[in-house]
Design a protein around this motif. Sequence first.
Motif, PDB file in Angstrom:
ATOM      1  N   TRP A  84      -9.165  10.091  -5.820  1.00 17.33           N
ATOM      2  CA  TRP A  84     -10.198   9.070  -5.620  1.00 17.33           C
ATOM      3  C   TRP A  84     -10.285   8.148  -6.834  1.00 17.33           C
ATOM      4  O   TRP A  84     -10.394   6.920  -6.696  1.00 17.33           O
ATOM      5  N   ALA A  85     -10.214   8.728  -8.042  1.00 17.69           N
ATOM      6  CA  ALA A  85     -10.287   7.926  -9.263  1.00 17.69           C
ATOM      7  C   ALA A  85      -9.111   6.953  -9.341  1.00 17.69           C
ATOM      8  O   ALA A  85      -9.276   5.785  -9.728  1.00 17.69           O
ATOM      9  N   GLY A  86      -7.923   7.422  -8.990  1.00 15.06           N
ATOM     10  CA  GLY A  86      -6.749   6.551  -9.002  1.00 15.06           C
ATOM     11  C   GLY A  86      -6.865   5.414  -8.012  1.00 15.06           C
ATOM     12  O   GLY A  86      -6.500   4.270  -8.295  1.00 15.06           O
ATOM     13  N   TRP A  87      -7.374   5.732  -6.819  1.00 17.49           N
ATOM     14  CA  TRP A  87      -7.589   4.704  -5.791  1.00 17.49           C
ATOM     15  C   TRP A  87      -8.595   3.668  -6.262  1.00 17.49           C
ATOM     16  O   TRP A  87      -8.370   2.452  -6.127  1.00 17.49           O
ATOM     17  N   MET A  88      -9.707   4.111  -6.824  1.00 16.20           N
ATOM     18  CA  MET A  88     -10.737   3.200  -7.300  1.00 16.20           C
ATOM     19  C   MET A  88     -10.191   2.269  -8.380  1.00 16.20           C
ATOM     20  O   MET A  88     -10.522   1.084  -8.426  1.00 16.20           O
ATOM     21  N   MET A  89      -9.347   2.798  -9.232  1.00 18.43           N
ATOM     22  CA  MET A  89      -8.799   2.010 -10.321  1.00 18.43           C
ATOM     23  C   MET A  89      -7.794   0.974  -9.821  1.00 18.43           C
ATOM     24  O   MET A  89      -7.845  -0.202 -10.198  1.00 18.43           O
ATOM     25  N   LEU A  90      -6.893   1.380  -8.949  1.00 14.94           N
ATOM     26  CA  LEU A  90      -5.784   0.514  -8.558  1.00 14.94           C
ATOM     27  C   LEU A  90      -6.153  -0.496  -7.477  1.00 14.94           C
ATOM     28  O   LEU A  90      -5.518  -1.540  -7.362  1.00 14.94           O
ATOM     29  N   ARG A  91      -7.175  -0.218  -6.684  1.00 11.95           N
ATOM     30  CA  ARG A  91      -7.499  -1.119  -5.583  1.00 11.95           C
ATOM     31  C   ARG A  91      -8.026  -2.473  -6.056  1.00 11.95           C
ATOM     32  O   ARG A  91      -8.098  -3.420  -5.273  1.00 11.95           O
ATOM     33  N   SER A  92      -8.380  -2.578  -7.340  1.00 10.81           N
ATOM     34  CA  SER A  92      -8.841  -3.864  -7.871  1.00 10.81           C
ATOM     35  C   SER A  92      -7.703  -4.865  -7.996  1.00 10.81           C
ATOM     36  O   SER A  92      -7.932  -6.048  -8.220  1.00 10.81           O
ATOM     37  N   CYS A  93      -6.469  -4.384  -7.864  1.00  9.40           N
ATOM     38  CA  CYS A  93      -5.287  -5.254  -7.956  1.00  9.40           C
ATOM     39  C   CYS A  93      -4.732  -5.465  -6.545  1.00  9.40           C
ATOM     40  O   CYS A  93      -4.114  -4.555  -5.983  1.00  9.40           O
ATOM     41  N   PRO A  94      -4.955  -6.641  -5.950  1.00  6.03           N
ATOM     42  CA  PRO A  94      -4.582  -6.854  -4.541  1.00  6.03           C
ATOM     43  C   PRO A  94      -3.130  -6.536  -4.217  1.00  6.03           C
ATOM     44  O   PRO A  94      -2.827  -6.021  -3.140  1.00  6.03           O
ATOM     45  N   VAL A  95      -2.219  -6.803  -5.139  1.00  3.65           N
ATOM     46  CA  VAL A  95      -0.804  -6.596  -4.854  1.00  3.65           C
ATOM     47  C   VAL A  95      -0.450  -5.112  -4.773  1.00  3.65           C
ATOM     48  O   VAL A  95       0.605  -4.735  -4.266  1.00  3.65           O
ATOM     49  N   PHE A  96      -1.352  -4.248  -5.248  1.00  4.15           N
ATOM     50  CA  PHE A  96      -1.131  -2.800  -5.177  1.00  4.15           C
ATOM     51  C   PHE A  96      -2.086  -2.132  -4.185  1.00  4.15           C
ATOM     52  O   PHE A  96      -2.299  -0.922  -4.255  1.00  4.15           O
ATOM     53  N   GLU A  97      -2.625  -2.915  -3.260  1.00  3.76           N
ATOM     54  CA  GLU A  97      -3.584  -2.371  -2.295  1.00  3.76           C
ATOM     55  C   GLU A  97      -2.966  -1.262  -1.452  1.00  3.76           C
ATOM     56  O   GLU A  97      -3.602  -0.233  -1.181  1.00  3.76           O
ATOM     57  N   GLY A  98      -1.724  -1.441  -1.015  1.00  2.90           N
ATOM     58  CA  GLY A  98      -1.051  -0.426  -0.202  1.00  2.90           C
ATOM     59  C   GLY A  98      -0.820   0.851  -0.975  1.00  2.90           C
ATOM     60  O   GLY A  98      -1.070   1.954  -0.478  1.00  2.90           O
ATOM     61  N   GLU A  99      -0.356   0.723  -2.211  1.00  2.74           N
ATOM     62  CA  GLU A  99      -0.124   1.904  -3.046  1.00  2.74           C
ATOM     63  C   GLU A  99      -1.443   2.622  -3.351  1.00  2.74           C
ATOM     64  O   GLU A  99      -1.491   3.853  -3.399  1.00  2.74           O
ATOM     65  N   ALA A 100      -2.508   1.849  -3.557  1.00  6.60           N
ATOM     66  CA  ALA A 100      -3.815   2.443  -3.832  1.00  6.60           C
ATOM     67  C   ALA A 100      -4.268   3.336  -2.680  1.00  6.60           C
ATOM     68  O   ALA A 100      -4.809   4.429  -2.886  1.00  6.60           O
ATOM     69  N   ALA A 101      -4.026   2.878  -1.443  1.00  7.74           N
ATOM     70  CA  ALA A 101      -4.418   3.671  -0.268  1.00  7.74           C
ATOM     71  C   ALA A 101      -3.657   4.993  -0.222  1.00  7.74           C
ATOM     72  O   ALA A 101      -4.233   6.044   0.095  1.00  7.74           O
ATOM     73  N   LEU A 102      -2.367   4.966  -0.553  1.00 13.97           N
ATOM     74  CA  LEU A 102      -1.580   6.207  -0.553  1.00 13.97           C
ATOM     75  C   LEU A 102      -2.045   7.160  -1.639  1.00 13.97           C
ATOM     76  O   LEU A 102      -2.062   8.377  -1.441  1.00 13.97           O
ATOM     77  N   ILE A 103      -2.416   6.614  -2.787  1.00 17.70           N
ATOM     78  CA  ILE A 103      -2.943   7.462  -3.867  1.00 17.70           C
ATOM     79  C   ILE A 103      -4.221   8.154  -3.400  1.00 17.70           C
ATOM     80  O   ILE A 103      -4.437   9.342  -3.670  1.00 17.70           O
ATOM     81  N   ARG A 104      -5.059   7.429  -2.693  1.00 18.08           N
ATOM     82  CA  ARG A 104      -6.312   8.007  -2.207  1.00 18.08           C
ATOM     83  C   ARG A 104      -6.069   9.251  -1.356  1.00 18.08           C
ATOM     84  O   ARG A 104      -6.831  10.228  -1.416  1.00 18.08           O
ATOM     85  N   TYR A 105      -4.989   9.237  -0.561  1.00 15.53           N
ATOM     86  CA  TYR A 105      -4.746  10.321   0.396  1.00 15.53           C
ATOM     87  C   TYR A 105      -3.649  11.289  -0.049  1.00 15.53           C
ATOM     88  O   TYR A 105      -3.259  12.150   0.731  1.00 15.53           O
ATOM     89  N   HIS A 106      -3.177  11.176  -1.287  1.00 17.75           N
ATOM     90  CA  HIS A 106      -1.971  11.929  -1.625  1.00 17.75           C
ATOM     91  C   HIS A 106      -2.217  13.429  -1.847  1.00 17.75           C
ATOM     92  O   HIS A 106      -1.259  14.157  -2.132  1.00 17.75           O
ATOM     93  N   HIS A 107      -3.440  13.893  -1.686  1.00 16.47           N
ATOM     94  CA  HIS A 107      -3.686  15.342  -1.678  1.00 16.47           C
ATOM     95  C   HIS A 107      -4.390  15.782  -0.403  1.00 16.47           C
ATOM     96  O   HIS A 107      -4.972  16.870  -0.372  1.00 16.47           O
ATOM     97  N   TYR A 108      -4.306  14.950   0.632  1.00 15.66           N
ATOM     98  CA  TYR A 108      -4.820  15.351   1.942  1.00 15.66           C
ATOM     99  C   TYR A 108      -3.819  16.294   2.597  1.00 15.66           C
ATOM    100  O   TYR A 108      -2.619  15.993   2.668  1.00 15.66           O
ATOM    101  N   ARG A 109      -4.309  17.422   3.056  1.00 21.08           N
ATOM    102  CA  ARG A 109      -3.464  18.320   3.835  1.00 21.08           C
ATOM    103  C   ARG A 109      -3.306  17.752   5.237  1.00 21.08           C
ATOM    104  O   ARG A 109      -4.061  16.874   5.674  1.00 21.08           O
ATOM    105  N   TRP A 110      -2.317  18.252   5.971  1.00 23.03           N
ATOM    106  CA  TRP A 110      -1.992  17.681   7.269  1.00 23.03           C
ATOM    107  C   TRP A 110      -3.167  17.736   8.242  1.00 23.03           C
ATOM    108  O   TRP A 110      -3.402  16.791   8.998  1.00 23.03           O
ATOM    109  N   ALA A 111      -3.940  18.809   8.190  1.00 25.39           N
ATOM    110  CA  ALA A 111      -5.112  18.907   9.070  1.00 25.39           C
ATOM    111  C   ALA A 111      -6.124  17.814   8.753  1.00 25.39           C
ATOM    112  O   ALA A 111      -6.760  17.253   9.659  1.00 25.39           O
ATOM    113  N   GLU A 112      -6.260  17.450   7.470  1.00 25.69           N
ATOM    114  CA  GLU A 112      -7.169  16.377   7.075  1.00 25.69           C
ATOM    115  C   GLU A 112      -6.621  15.014   7.489  1.00 25.69           C
ATOM    116  O   GLU A 112      -7.381  14.133   7.909  1.00 25.69           O
TER     117      GLU A 112
END
Length: 256
Positions: A84-112
């Motif tokens: 969540w902290a990584g997503w919050m930090m990176l989403r302020s940069c529009p060109v990295f919006e896609g990468e920010a979203a993946l960082i947000r979910y990169h510890h979601y298990r498959w059921a989540e």
Amino acid sequence: MLLFNKFELIGAFTIVVDMVNTNLANHHQRTAYLADQLCRKLDMPQDDRQQVVLTSLMHDIGVVPLRAKVDDLLFERDMNLHSWAGWMMLRSCPVFEGEAALIRYHHYRWAEVRRVGREAFHSAKLGNLICLADHLDIISRGDKSPREAAADMKTDQASYAPAYLEAAFDMLDDPELFADLGEKSKRMDIPDSKHLFIDLQDMLIFADIFATLIDSRSPFTASHSRSVAHLALYLHQLAGLPRVDAHNIFMAGLLH
């Protein structure tokens, strides 16, 4: 127009981030290499492969301002907090919006992942692949052989997408793939990386994120880089230097 190569920029950025926790040196590059191998096994579209690799190269940036301990990463404690902290930090940069979203979910298990909304599903699904690559790097540093690690993973098949797991098992069945992983990851490239560029405005935002990461390591440097950047810009103006150089002066102050 001044442009910056996105792949080279993130590559330099990840080296700095990995220096913060020396016990996990080269973790981002190794994870990116393993994520790319998974993408190849799965024959994923080039755009997805690019985004997965770029995100993997900085997926744990949230641990720096949180000052997470190495053991927290090794034993997977408080995973969603730094995501969540990584997503919050990176989403302020529009060109990295896609990468920010993946960082947000990169510890979601498959059921989540399967419970997220339709709009977020694709990002969460790619984030789950990075989660698996992350896990592969952690176990590759242990005492177990790749085949022993595969046997352990088969007891936890609910954590990852079934197709991702099959690709991982194929990789773990090839010990050569994990040999000299650190060196292989340093030589990694992605398709069309020479055509991934960001402009000066996005670079300034990214430089500010970089400064935040560096300065967050100590309360004595909480706003040091920003202060240097603003003072350098002010001196530049007082000296009557060309306005065309102002952005470069400010960026240099952030990155110094």
